[in-house]
Every structure is written in C-alpha cells, then in structure tokens.
Write a protein that holds these residues in place. Structure first.
Motif, mmCIF file in Angstrom:
data_model
loop_
_atom_site.group_PDB
_atom_site.id
_atom_site.type_symbol
_atom_site.label_atom_id
_atom_site.label_comp_id
_atom_site.label_asym_id
_atom_site.label_seq_id
_atom_site.Cartn_x
_atom_site.Cartn_y
_atom_site.Cartn_z
ATOM 1 N N PRO A 196 0.932 -1.160 -0.751
ATOM 2 C CA PRO A 196 -0.266 -0.152 0.162
ATOM 3 C C PRO A 196 0.984 1.062 -0.448
ATOM 4 C CG PRO A 196 -0.123 -1.097 2.331
ATOM 5 C CD PRO A 196 0.664 -2.243 1.576
ATOM 6 N N ARG A 197 1.353 1.536 -0.934
ATOM 7 C CA ARG A 197 2.420 2.568 -0.867
ATOM 8 C C ARG A 197 1.649 3.678 -0.505
ATOM 9 N NH1 ARG A 197 3.874 -0.853 -4.836
ATOM 10 N NH2 ARG A 197 5.949 -1.585 -5.268
ATOM 11 N N LYS A 198 0.243 4.069 -1.497
ATOM 12 C CA LYS A 198 -0.113 5.194 -1.609
ATOM 13 C C LYS A 198 -0.839 5.313 0.038
ATOM 14 C CE LYS A 198 -2.781 5.577 -6.550
ATOM 15 N NZ LYS A 198 -3.111 5.424 -7.215
ATOM 16 N N GLU A 199 -1.123 4.260 0.784
ATOM 17 C CA GLU A 199 -1.788 4.887 1.661
ATOM 18 C C GLU A 199 -0.243 5.086 2.984
ATOM 19 O OE1 GLU A 199 -3.311 2.044 5.319
ATOM 20 O OE2 GLU A 199 -3.399 1.183 3.915
ATOM 21 N N LEU A 200 0.477 4.955 2.472
ATOM 22 C CA LEU A 200 2.239 5.542 3.235
ATOM 23 C C LEU A 200 2.385 6.851 3.177
ATOM 24 C CD1 LEU A 200 2.497 2.233 4.171
ATOM 25 C CD2 LEU A 200 4.531 2.580 3.886
ATOM 26 N N LEU A 201 2.219 6.692 1.683
ATOM 27 C CA LEU A 201 2.510 8.106 1.295
ATOM 28 C C LEU A 201 1.488 9.692 1.195
ATOM 29 C CD1 LEU A 201 4.982 9.222 -1.057
ATOM 30 C CD2 LEU A 201 2.967 9.110 -2.596
ATOM 31 N N ALA A 202 0.095 8.937 2.277
ATOM 32 C CA ALA A 202 -0.617 9.817 2.301
ATOM 33 C C ALA A 202 -0.964 10.550 3.861
ATOM 34 C CB ALA A 202 -2.927 9.378 2.485
ATOM 35 N N PHE A 203 0.258 8.927 4.578
ATOM 36 C CA PHE A 203 0.446 9.320 5.478
ATOM 37 C C PHE A 203 1.514 9.945 6.261
ATOM 38 C CE2 PHE A 203 2.678 8.535 10.071
ATOM 39 C CZ PHE A 203 1.916 8.961 11.107
ATOM 40 N N ASN A 204 2.813 10.226 5.050
ATOM 41 C CA ASN A 204 3.346 10.697 4.924
ATOM 42 C C ASN A 204 3.310 12.765 4.954
ATOM 43 O OD1 ASN A 204 5.125 8.468 5.884
ATOM 44 N ND2 ASN A 204 6.610 9.137 4.475
ATOM 45 N N GLY A 205 2.625 12.434 3.593
ATOM 46 C CA GLY A 205 2.278 13.889 3.259
ATOM 47 C C GLY A 205 2.305 15.029 4.660
ATOM 48 N N LEU A 206 0.943 14.474 4.756
ATOM 49 C CA LEU A 206 0.367 15.233 5.696
ATOM 50 C C LEU A 206 1.149 15.280 7.273
ATOM 51 C CD1 LEU A 206 -3.376 13.369 6.232
ATOM 52 C CD2 LEU A 206 -2.839 15.896 5.050
ATOM 53 N N SER A 207 2.183 14.291 7.219
ATOM 54 C CA SER A 207 3.127 13.493 8.349
ATOM 55 C C SER A 207 4.048 15.022 8.645
ATOM 56 C CB SER A 207 3.700 12.963 8.744
ATOM 57 O OG SER A 207 3.097 11.695 9.061
ATOM 58 N N ILE A 208 4.630 15.471 7.029
ATOM 59 C CA ILE A 208 5.526 16.508 6.681
ATOM 60 C C ILE A 208 4.917 17.733 6.989
ATOM 61 C CG2 ILE A 208 7.041 18.208 4.526
ATOM 62 C CD1 ILE A 208 6.558 14.711 3.155
ATOM 63 N N VAL A 209 3.837 17.975 6.941
ATOM 64 C CA VAL A 209 3.443 19.541 7.165
ATOM 65 C C VAL A 209 3.054 19.712 8.952
ATOM 66 C CG1 VAL A 209 1.273 20.760 6.833
ATOM 67 C CG2 VAL A 209 1.770 19.508 5.094
ATOM 68 N N LEU A 210 2.610 18.707 9.630
ATOM 69 C CA LEU A 210 2.276 19.066 11.186
ATOM 70 C C LEU A 210 3.769 18.701 11.616
ATOM 71 C CD1 LEU A 210 0.987 18.252 14.056
ATOM 72 C CD2 LEU A 210 1.000 15.692 13.127
ATOM 73 N N ILE A 211 4.503 18.037 11.201
ATOM 74 C CA ILE A 211 6.015 17.998 11.770
ATOM 75 C C ILE A 211 6.202 19.453 11.178
ATOM 76 C CG2 ILE A 211 8.578 16.809 12.002
ATOM 77 C CD1 ILE A 211 7.294 14.355 10.823
#
Length: 502
Positions: A214-229
């Motif tokens: 599930p690359r897209k699922e992991l990538l989606a979490f990462n995208g939002l995590s970048i903004v939060l971090i």
C-alpha cells in the motif's frame, strides 16, 4: 497499558541519560565556542532541524506507526522499512546536492559570512547521516524494541559529545562540532541496522516492493506528517532563525542557552510522545475511544503534575543556576528563560496528547491546531524580536507554545478522545499554590547559589510530593505499576512510604 509503561521506561531512561549528557556537554561547548560561535552553531542546528522535516518526510513516524499495525502481509515489517529507507535516501541525497550547490556558488557566505560555505556542506552531510540513523531507530521502535533502540540514542549523544569537544579543542570550533554530530549519527545508525538484522529478514529490505504493497496509504500519511512536523518544528526554531539575522550571533547564543534549559523540561513528555504514537496506533485498532480517553487522561494528569514540579524548581533557581552552568556572561539568559517557562508547560502537556491523534492517523485536526499555534508564534516573533530582541522572542515563543494546549485540546475532542477527562485541575492548583511559596521562599532565603542548588530541589520535591498524594492529585494505587518495577527490597520500602504519606 503494560506495554506502554515498558516502552516508556526504556525511552524515559534514555531521555534522562541524554539529559545528563547534555547537561555536561552543553556548557563545555558554550565555553569552547563562545557566545558568537554558539550562536552560529545554534542557527545551523535550527536550519538542520527545519530542513530535516522535508528530508525525513514523516518516515520516522510512518515507520513506527505502520510496523506496529502488524498487518497480515508477508514480510510486512521488512517492506515498510525498505520503503521508508528508499524514500529517505533519495530525499537526503537531494538535500545534500542543494546545500552543496548553495555553498559552491557562494550564496551562504554572501548572506552569513565566509565560514558558512563549509558549514552548509556539513549540514547537507549531517542530514544524510541523520536520515540513515533515524530509519533504523524507527524500525526497532515499531517492533516494540525500545530497550534496544533507546540506548543507541544515549550512545549517540556520548559519541557526539566526546568527538565534538575533542575536535573543538583542536581548534576546529563549529566545524568540529558538526563533524562530531555526523560521526555519531553514522556509527549509531550502523549499529541500529545490525540489531534489526537479528529480528527481521534484512534481505527483504532491499527487495523490490510487491505490487499490492500500500504505497499510496503510506505516502498519504507521510504527506500530512510533513505538514504537521514542519509546523511543530517552526515552533521550536523560528525564534532562533529570526534572532540571529535580526539581532546578531551574541543574542542568538544567549537566547539559545535559555531555550536549551527550558526544553530540558520536555524529557518526560517527549518519552511519552515517542511511545504513544505506535502504542496508541495499536490501541485504536483493538479498543474503543473510551479506553483511549482513560489512558491519555491519566497520563496527562501525571504529565502536568511532574512538569509543573520541574518548572517551579527551575523558575525559583534560574538566577542561581544559569551563571554557574554557562558562566557569568550568560546572566542575560535568565529573563528569557523565565518568560519561556509558562509556555513550556503548555507544550509539555500537549506532546503526548498530540501523539494519540497521530496514532489514530487523523492528522488534519492536528495540522489545523498546530498551524494556528505556529501562526501566532511567527507573527509575535516578527513583531517583538526587532524591538525587544531575545526578551521579545521569549514572550512570543511562550505564547505560541502555550496556545498549543488550547488548540490541541479542541482537536482531541474532534478526533474522538478526551485528554482532560480526569485532570483534577483544582487539586493540582492547590498543590502548586501551597508548594510554590515554600520552594521560591527557600531559594530566596539561601544566600549562596551553590547551597541553594543543593538544598532546594530535594526539599521542594518532598513538599510537592507529599501534597500531590495528600490532595489525591495522584492516588497511591495508580503508582503500583511503577513501584512493581522497582528492585527488591526497595519496592517494599517505597510502598510503605507512600502509604504513610497518603
């Protein structure tokens, strides 16, 4: 809860050990680099931290979260680590190229001065080494192997301190300290992968990912995590990034000194935040929101109680401690430190609360809450630093830190959990209100700084601890899981003492 406690103890022990090492290393580096050199070094650290948000791209949090979910997918752990290792290597390599080009064309020296050409190349290498190390640590923590991952953090701090001090003594100054960081991350990262190889099939890390991964699922979490971090780290570093160009390296050095001491208070909340992200991720999948609320509300009460004690002690002893710790020239750091303390409490309480929301994977409310606090912090720093320097930065940052608690309390309820269900705020206020005059009064009554630093902490701890139990801020039976982990026969003595006090 037992798993959380086990992980917390491992992480907390590492945080305390790191705190001790930092306590020893920091004043030595301050004296070796001077206020100006330490100001430049602080600026570079903040620049590295902000850059690492994009370089890391949420891979550390993602590795821990998704490994902990332990999905029914062949070699799930190995593929998660492999995915994030590839992403991290590409991003870190790209950052190294950018920093090298900035240095090659002389832009860094043009803006900040000649030494920064070399500094920028080292920052690029440091980002690569840090990414390499963090992925191995994330893998170990995702497997609930904090007892292996966290001693490496302590080793990293020790290796950094030893190498940085030696290189600075040889006359390499800021360059030597940066090289020390690169060396420590590289060594510890390598050991981390060796430890991982004992628990997983390491060859699958380097194999091609299956088509159904599930690359897209992991990538989606990462995208939002970048903004939060990014928003979180802006709260940590925007003041330093503004102070250095607006007021000079000396004030940046003094203010960073105050900030380092204030952030000492986060060692317990950071440990909670670290363990709760992957632990609460598992809880969200197996238990309901009521159980999660019960868990986080109890931890929030413990967190408030412990951090408030540290703030009362540090606030009362700041004028004695800072000149001894950093040297007489750093007396100027006392006022910014005192201004930072109220906001530091708010941010300390927020950190574990935020981790539970991350564990559920619902990041949008967290981004909105953190964005609001970051906006307040940025605007106030821009307004106050030009006129009031590091004092203005202290006020602005404290307000920004404190607003995190308000906004994240609202966000938590929207996500579906209540971190303040069992806060017992009135009892905490009584405890602090009675103990504060005793602690502050005692520190003022003792004329000698060293004697004050020796006497006030243990007396303050006893007074505060007795009040915490007598007012039932914390019930004695809530401490049983902790007492059970105390070695015999000390545990029996601790149990009797707590019963007598309560």
């Amino acid at each position: 809860m037992a798993t959380i406690l086990k992980g917390f103890i491992s992480i907390f022990g590492a945080k305390v050990s790191n705190l001790v090492l930092m306590f020893v290393i920091t004043p030595i580096l301050v004296r070796l680099l001077g206020s100006s050199g330490y100001g430049d070094y602080s600026f570079l650290l903040s620049l590295t931290a902000v850059s690492f948000i994009l370089v890391n791209a949420g891979t550390f949090d993602g590795t821990r979260k998704f490994i902990a979910e332990n999905r029914e997918f062949a070699n799930w752990t190995e593929y998660v680590i492999g995915y994030y290792l590839r992403v991290g290597a590409i991003l870190a390599g790209f950052a190294l190229i950018i920093y090298s080009l900035i240095s090659w064309f002389g832009l860094s020296s043009f803006i900040f001065g000649p030494p920064f050409d070399l500094y920028f190349i080292l920052v690029g290498i440091l980002l690569l080494a840090k990414q390499y190390s963090n992925t191995s640590r994330g893998g170990l923590m995702g497997l609930s192997l904090e007892h292996q991952s966290e001693p490496l953090v302590v080793l990293r701090k020790f290796l950094f301190g030893l190498s940085a001090i030696c290189l600075a003594l040889l006359g390499l100054d800021v360059v030597g300290v940066l090289i020390g960081r690169i060396f420590a991350f590289t060594i510890v990262g390598t050991i981390g992968y060796i430890l991982l190889s004992r628990h997983i099939n390491i060859k699958y890390i380097f194999k091609k990912l299956p088509d159904d991964f599930p690359r897209k699922e992991l990538l989606a979490f990462n995208g939002l995590s970048i903004v939060l971090i990014f928003l979180i780290f802006s709260l940590y570093h925007v003041d330093i990034l503004l102070i250095r160009p607006l007021t000079g390296s000396d004030q940046a050095g003094f203010y960073k000194a105050a900030l380092v001491i204030a952030q000492f208070l986060w060692f317990a909340p950071r440990a909670l935040q670290t363990v709760l992200l992957h632990s609460s991720s598992e809880m969200w999948t197996t238990k309901g929101s009521d159980e999660v609320s019960d868990m986080i509300s109890q931890l929030t009460r413990f967190n408030v109680t412990f951090t408030l004690l540290l703030i009362l002690g540090l606030g009362s002893l700041a004028a004695d401690f800072v000149p001894i710790y950093y040297g007489p020239d750093f007396q100027q750091a006392v006022l910014p430190l005192l201004l930072l303390l109220p906001g530091t409490l708010g941010f300390a309480v927020t950190r574990p609360i935020m981790a539970v929301g991350q564990g559920k994977g619902t990041l949008r409310p967290l981004i909105v809450a953190t964005g609001a606090a970051a906006a307040i912090n940025l605007v106030l720093n821009l307004l106050l630093i030009p006129q009031y320097g590091m004092v203005g930065a202290g006020v602005a940052t404290s307000v920004g830190y404190g607003s995190m608690l308000v906004f994240h309390g609202i966000a938590a309820r929207r996500i579906g959990y209540d971190p303040f269900r069992d806060l017992r705020l009135a009892r905490i206020a009584i405890t602090a209100g009675v103990s504060a005059p005793v602690i502050v009064g005692l520190s003022l009554a003792i004329p000698h700084s060293i004697l004050s630093l020796v006497v006030v902490p243990p007396v303050g701890f006893v007074v505060y601890g007795v009040l915490v139990l007598r007012t039932r801020v914390i019930d004695v039976d809530e401490l049983d899981p902790i007492v059970e982990r105390v070695p015999e026969p000390v545990d029996a003595w601790v149990s009797r003492t707590l019963s007598i006090v309560a």
